[in-house]
Design an enzyme around this catalytic site. Sequence first.
Site, short mmCIF file in Angstrom:
data_model
loop_
_atom_site.label_atom_id
_atom_site.label_comp_id
_atom_site.label_asym_id
_atom_site.label_seq_id
_atom_site.Cartn_x
_atom_site.Cartn_y
_atom_site.Cartn_z
NE ARG A 1 -3.40 -2.95 0.63
CZ ARG A 1 -3.58 -3.32 -0.74
NH1 ARG A 1 -4.18 -2.57 -2.00
NH2 ARG A 1 -4.30 -4.24 -0.31
CD GLU B 1 -6.53 -8.55 6.13
OE1 GLU B 1 -5.30 -7.74 6.43
OE2 GLU B 1 -7.36 -6.97 5.93
CG ASN C 1 0.33 -8.27 6.34
OD1 ASN C 1 -0.49 -8.52 7.13
ND2 ASN C 1 -0.10 -7.12 5.02
CG ASP D 1 -8.58 -2.17 6.19
OD1 ASP D 1 -7.75 -0.93 7.00
OD2 ASP D 1 -8.43 -2.48 5.21
CD GLU E 1 -5.25 0.22 2.08
OE1 GLU E 1 -4.81 0.20 3.23
OE2 GLU E 1 -6.05 -1.84 2.00
NE ARG F 1 -12.86 -5.80 7.66
CZ ARG F 1 -12.12 -5.59 6.55
NH1 ARG F 1 -12.36 -6.01 5.16
NH2 ARG F 1 -11.26 -4.73 6.92
#
Lengths: 599, 599
Positions: free
Chosen positions: A101, A226, A143, A305, A333, A276
């Site tokens: 991103r 995720e 991540n 998000d 993003e 969510r």
Amino acid sequence: MSGVHPAWLGGLGGGAGLGDDVVLTRDPLCGLEAEAYTIARSGGVTTVVAADEAGLMYGSFHALRLDGELAAQTHRPFVARRMVQHWDNVFVHPVMGQVERGYSGGSLFWEDGALTDDLDRVGDYARLLASVGINAVSLNNVNVHAGEARLLTDRLSEVAALAARFRQYHIRVYLSVSFAAPMVLGGLDTADPADERVKAWWAAATQRVYATIPDFGGYVVKADSEGQPGPFAYGRTHADGANVLAAALAPFGGEVYWRAFVYNHRQDWRDRSTDRARAAYDHFTPLDGEFAANVVLQVKHGPIDFQPREPVSPVLLSMPRTSLAVEFQATQEYTGQQRHVCYLPPMWSSVLSTVAGAVDAVVTVSNAGDDRYWTNHPLAQANLYAAGRLAWDPALDPIALLDEWIGLTFPPAAAGVVHELMRDSWAVYEGYTSPLGVGFMVHPGDHYGPDVDGYEYSRWGTYHFADRDGVGVDRTRATGTGFTGQYPQPLADEYESLDTCPDELLLFFHHVPYTHVLHSGKTVIQHIYDTHFQGAAAVAEMVGRWAALPPETVGEDLHARVADRLREQVRSANEWRDQINTYFHRKSGIPDAQGRRIY
Amino acid sequence: MSGVHPAWLGGLGGGAGLGDDVVLTRDPLCGLEAEAYTIARSGGVTTVVAADEAGLMYGSFHALRLDGELAAQTHRPFVARRMVQHWDNVFVHPVMGQVERGYSGGSLFWEDGALTDDLDRVGDYARLLASVGINAVSLNNVNVHAGEARLLTDRLSEVAALAARFRQYHIRVYLSVSFAAPMVLGGLDTADPADERVKAWWAAATQRVYATIPDFGGYVVKADSEGQPGPFAYGRTHADGANVLAAALAPFGGEVYWRAFVYNHRQDWRDRSTDRARAAYDHFTPLDGEFAANVVLQVKHGPIDFQPREPVSPVLLSMPRTSLAVEFQATQEYTGQQRHVCYLPPMWSSVLSTVAGAVDAVVTVSNAGDDRYWTNHPLAQANLYAAGRLAWDPALDPIALLDEWIGLTFPPAAAGVVHELMRDSWAVYEGYTSPLGVGFMVHPGDHYGPDVDGYEYSRWGTYHFADRDGVGVDRTRATGTGFTGQYPQPLADEYESLDTCPDELLLFFHHVPYTHVLHSGKTVIQHIYDTHFQGAAAVAEMVGRWAALPPETVGEDLHARVADRLREQVRSANEWRDQINTYFHRKSGIPDAQGRRIY
């Protein structure tokens, strides 16, 4: 410096801008807290007093911003933890690239698998962050892929090299680590936080880090999120998971930033009972009080998000016995990816006005890269600037901060145009994109440009439920998912009722007919049409305004860069306008009251 | 062989299945044309007579299929050109992988930038193709990237190595080449077909190819198509472009397969007057008669792009003075990607029944890769099998071909189940995917799974125009894009009129209300619901049918592979059913007459 007006970056130690007429006095007995300073200017002489070097530094940067005389003022940071996080990969990711991103070129820290050979640029970046009050930085993507995991062990020397540059500006470095590190790096057959070998592995690994980097900040962890590994695999809670890392860090004064971004990313769109928005609260609030003292629970500012409009996350209002960080996203993003002008601090300021008393840290995901303007769109620098300044003092007026940044960056002849372009740019962006808080009408994957149904039948839990009669997500207690019940009063009732729910969040909380009349007096459908025509028209005006500014005022290269990005913003805004309007016209069958062109 | 029942691949030269009781007689004076043969079996002795080696080979493969006595029959190919084309890349493409739109593992020819070291597998594949009548193969992707372009020059030896394997089975090899090769490979500053240096470069390059591979087949060209270079850049026609390559090939007996897949792939979705379906006809029919004799214009069977249901391309009915190839796609890009059972020959047979008299060549895009079953889904082999057999004889019954393949592949105990699974599988697939010929409701990019609006606001020219009242593309002369006018009579009138347009193509040609009543007596919306419930239910039945077959009947590994793929087909079919039904229910507001569950 690299080609941009360097005023707000400049000076410290180099003497530029900070001359003999500044008297810096470090006085450990002055009574000021860490990082705080007292500043005054009188008769052309500026004095700064602080108890520590960091306070002197922040005071010096303040001196650079000063214009005119100043009676003595003391400044202290609102929160002690003011962090910028990077989503940089060491190795270019096949889908996400060098920076996940990221829209500003490559990483400032790594290039194609190796440490950058431009550590001076890292030093410039450290000064940039320090000048706006940032005192912590995480270096790699949350991540954590296999290659990046090794930063914690056999590539630690690279982290040390970066830490040395940041240390000059009183910034501590952090690493994002994989919860599965004991397996990936340690060769264990488990990462169970209750396993003694796992605890021992984290303790030993952390000890090695501090042997190399004594002022290392700590870890950032995205667990059970995720696809990232986490404690759920072992039937443990997130407190169990976080506390193992916290225990390893505690002897050295380090901290864990543990992300609350945990939700089911394999949802079935047919199942309208799962929401969510509820997930972080449902997962984490039962654990309030169970986290170790050096765990900071890091919570995105909204429940979903980083959409252009979300209510504040109820988690931030519901965990009084837990250290909390609010997480903002400077990298755009969902807000135009540094091709659109979108000055976000008014949004952040509004969040902080609600949660500032509840948070211990402010975290911002960086929008900087190795681009010559740092942020691709030169005007996107202002987001990073104000992110730091708001973390230092959430009460600052975001528009005053904009002008502060403009004053330090552009000559007076350009200030008015830049101000006009940026002031309402978040509202303009919101106008031509997803309406009334509904969110996620973006192109899947890259999250750029419109795709109204792009996520509607997906597993990501981000739906708008538009049909021929109406649109929006019913999150009420009365008839919906009950999400409104996660808020304390009076917010719970305010969002629950159609009478009091703010227009801009209507479709986040309610499913209503297209003919529903807003507090503004317009119907939902007419509001959609109007904001989309107006938003795109406002962008077209921005182009003209910028074109009228003589290029030499700001430098021809910068002028051309902004003009190029504005061209793309116009194209994209028109595309948003037409797709959104056509989509809702096809569904509702209701014509625009003003008879404008809908395809 | 590689793990699959090898009967239809087997035998020639190796003796397996072709014993002493077969008498092969090559008689150049027998009066038979090239590749033709006469076959008879009497008293257990089979005799094959042919004028050439190829005829003997085809007759021998026929002998392997024979069961019982046979009075003398002569067989000759319907078209002399029966080609399989590969979309294989030499280098793994970052998006498209080793094989573009390939679903059967890697390439049979190249692996990670190098020639395969398993040329024996290439030999097996050549035998496989020859056994079903294929006599030409192109080796590389029609999207010719820089690395692949060099196959024509400094990597020619690799092509020669492959050609040696194919030559054993009378198959000539072709290369896909870039129209810009004179620039990319030759260092010229132009690829203008009128430039003498360009002509000379093609002549010289082609001469070098034939010096190495004397029986080289020729070139395949995708020009001015989806970003590939072409003659339009120089203001030349596609005949100008093709003829330069043809002139270079003519002295050696080579041919150019020139693709007619030329359309505007940067269309504006707002512009409803442009119709991608018209493009090939508009571009190419004015050039009828202008192509050199050794140019074959290669036309996709439908006007768009290999959807599960399209009308036949009018180009194939409108260029009597041009050599034409019809192009089929065995690789299941839009038809389940070899995870769904979808036996396509009934579709191809229907196309051939209309165009067989007009075409000089049949081209099929291969579905084979280095997968142990060749085609990932073991049952997808039947598509490749029948593609070859139909090219040899378009009058063959596709269901008889299915049984022929089953008989050669499976033991009798499995034949019934396999037949039941496959016979109607194209109709089943059509049932649960895009309705009534409208097409392209697939996920953008990978083209797998449903995304009703995925291409609706895109630049690709593939729209359905669904709104709250109706759906479909008006391509009539009276009120639409006029595409129906590209057909000769009676097709032009048949498609133009709602009274005569076949139900299965209704939405390809007309925009109608959801309440429009089909010839079947159902409304459009009820047809959508019914076919989607029925299609998904049929797949569920397939699973049970396969599960009831004892694994040892077909081999446990193959049984498990098919069962695994069927599980995915069920999941995907249910997803298609629910997304399509929900989408149209939300838009139309019309309930299912049978009250079934629509989410």
